[in-house]
Design a protein around this motif. Structure first.
Motif, short mmCIF file in Angstrom:
data_model
loop_
_atom_site.label_atom_id
_atom_site.label_comp_id
_atom_site.label_asym_id
_atom_site.label_seq_id
_atom_site.Cartn_x
_atom_site.Cartn_y
_atom_site.Cartn_z
N ALA A 16 0.80 -1.17 -0.14
CA ALA A 16 -0.09 0.06 -0.15
C ALA A 16 0.86 1.26 -0.13
CB ALA A 16 -1.13 0.02 1.09
N TRP A 17 1.92 1.06 0.81
CA TRP A 17 2.94 2.54 0.70
C TRP A 17 3.56 2.68 -0.66
CZ3 TRP A 17 8.19 2.93 -0.35
CH2 TRP A 17 8.48 4.32 -0.16
N ALA A 18 3.97 1.59 -1.29
CA ALA A 18 4.54 1.76 -2.64
C ALA A 18 3.19 2.36 -3.84
CB ALA A 18 4.91 0.16 -2.97
N ALA A 19 2.02 1.79 -3.42
CA ALA A 19 1.11 2.25 -4.41
C ALA A 19 0.72 3.76 -4.01
CB ALA A 19 -0.29 1.33 -4.13
N ALA A 20 0.77 4.15 -2.79
CA ALA A 20 0.43 5.42 -2.70
C ALA A 20 1.61 6.33 -2.90
CB ALA A 20 0.08 5.58 -1.05
N HIS A 21 2.92 5.59 -2.96
CA HIS A 21 4.08 6.60 -3.31
C HIS A 21 3.98 6.77 -4.87
CE1 HIS A 21 7.89 8.54 -2.77
NE2 HIS A 21 8.49 7.47 -3.83
N ARG A 22 3.71 5.78 -5.66
CA ARG A 22 3.88 5.69 -7.04
C ARG A 22 2.64 6.32 -7.81
NH1 ARG A 22 7.00 4.95 -11.09
NH2 ARG A 22 6.41 3.57 -12.85
N LEU A 23 1.42 6.08 -7.23
CA LEU A 23 0.27 6.65 -7.75
C LEU A 23 -0.41 7.64 -6.87
CD1 LEU A 23 -0.67 3.33 -9.15
CD2 LEU A 23 0.19 5.07 -10.61
N PRO A 24 0.03 8.73 -6.23
CA PRO A 24 -0.86 9.47 -5.60
C PRO A 24 -1.65 10.48 -6.15
CG PRO A 24 1.34 10.73 -6.00
CD PRO A 24 1.40 9.20 -6.50
N LEU A 27 -5.15 7.83 -6.28
CA LEU A 27 -5.74 7.02 -5.24
C LEU A 27 -6.37 8.20 -4.45
CD1 LEU A 27 -2.53 4.61 -4.70
CD2 LEU A 27 -5.00 4.01 -5.21
N PRO A 28 -7.35 7.68 -3.38
CA PRO A 28 -7.74 8.51 -2.52
C PRO A 28 -6.69 9.00 -1.26
CG PRO A 28 -8.67 6.35 -2.38
CD PRO A 28 -7.97 6.28 -3.41
N ALA A 29 -7.11 9.23 -0.38
CA ALA A 29 -6.41 9.77 0.79
C ALA A 29 -5.15 8.45 1.39
CB ALA A 29 -7.27 10.11 1.97
N ARG A 30 -4.40 8.73 1.60
CA ARG A 30 -3.18 7.93 1.94
C ARG A 30 -3.63 6.99 3.16
NH1 ARG A 30 2.72 7.97 1.39
NH2 ARG A 30 2.33 9.43 -0.12
N LEU A 34 -3.65 2.85 3.01
CA LEU A 34 -2.56 1.98 3.88
C LEU A 34 -3.55 1.06 4.62
CD1 LEU A 34 -0.10 4.63 5.37
CD2 LEU A 34 0.06 2.92 3.45
N SER A 35 -4.67 1.59 5.09
CA SER A 35 -5.66 0.49 5.79
C SER A 35 -6.12 -0.24 4.77
CB SER A 35 -6.71 1.25 6.58
OG SER A 35 -7.56 1.98 5.65
N THR A 36 -6.46 0.00 3.66
CA THR A 36 -7.07 -1.04 2.70
C THR A 36 -5.97 -2.03 2.28
OG1 THR A 36 -8.63 0.67 1.84
CG2 THR A 36 -8.12 -1.45 0.52
N GLY A 37 -4.78 -1.69 2.06
CA GLY A 37 -3.86 -2.72 2.08
C GLY A 37 -3.44 -3.53 3.05
N VAL A 38 -3.50 -3.30 4.33
CA VAL A 38 -3.25 -3.90 5.37
C VAL A 38 -4.54 -4.88 5.55
CG1 VAL A 38 -3.11 -4.06 7.88
CG2 VAL A 38 -1.68 -2.37 6.59
N ALA A 39 -5.71 -4.26 5.45
CA ALA A 39 -6.95 -5.18 5.68
C ALA A 39 -7.03 -6.16 4.47
CB ALA A 39 -8.25 -4.38 5.81
N GLY A 40 -6.92 -5.78 3.37
CA GLY A 40 -6.84 -7.01 2.18
C GLY A 40 -5.89 -8.01 2.56
#
Length: 89
Positions: A16-24, A27-30, A34-40
């Motif tokens: 999730a951090w890599a996706a948020a860093h690469r495609l800000p 994507l919606p709010a960071r 991050l919470s979606t990545g961990v929950a998934g």
């Protein structure tokens, strides 16, 4: 089982951090990303562990990674440059 949980949570957070860093811009709010990545990832580890039983740790982490990537892909918005206006607008 604790190692599976911690490993999948860290893996989902890293993805999730890599996706948020690469495609800000796509994507919606960071915090949501991050919470979606961990929950998934946690849900993916749970599903993989339930389906395969006590499989190897690597197999469960691959399942966690796959479901985390799939849930993060649902958050992506279309790129602005490919958006076309209709003829009536």
């Amino acid at each position: 089982m604790l190692l599976e949980t911690l490993g999948s949570a860290v893996l989902g957070l890293a993805l999730a951090w890599a996706a948020a860093h690469r495609l800000p811009h796509r994507l919606p709010a960071r915090a949501l990303v991050l919470s979606t990545g961990v929950a998934g990832a946690l849900f993916g580890a749970f599903v993989t562990h339930s389906a395969l039983g006590s499989a190897r740790l690597l197999v469960i982490l691959v399942g966690a990674l796959a479901l985390s990537a799939a849930s993060l892909s649902l958050l992506l918005r279309p790129a602005e440059r490919f958006r076309r206006r209709s003829a009536t607008a």
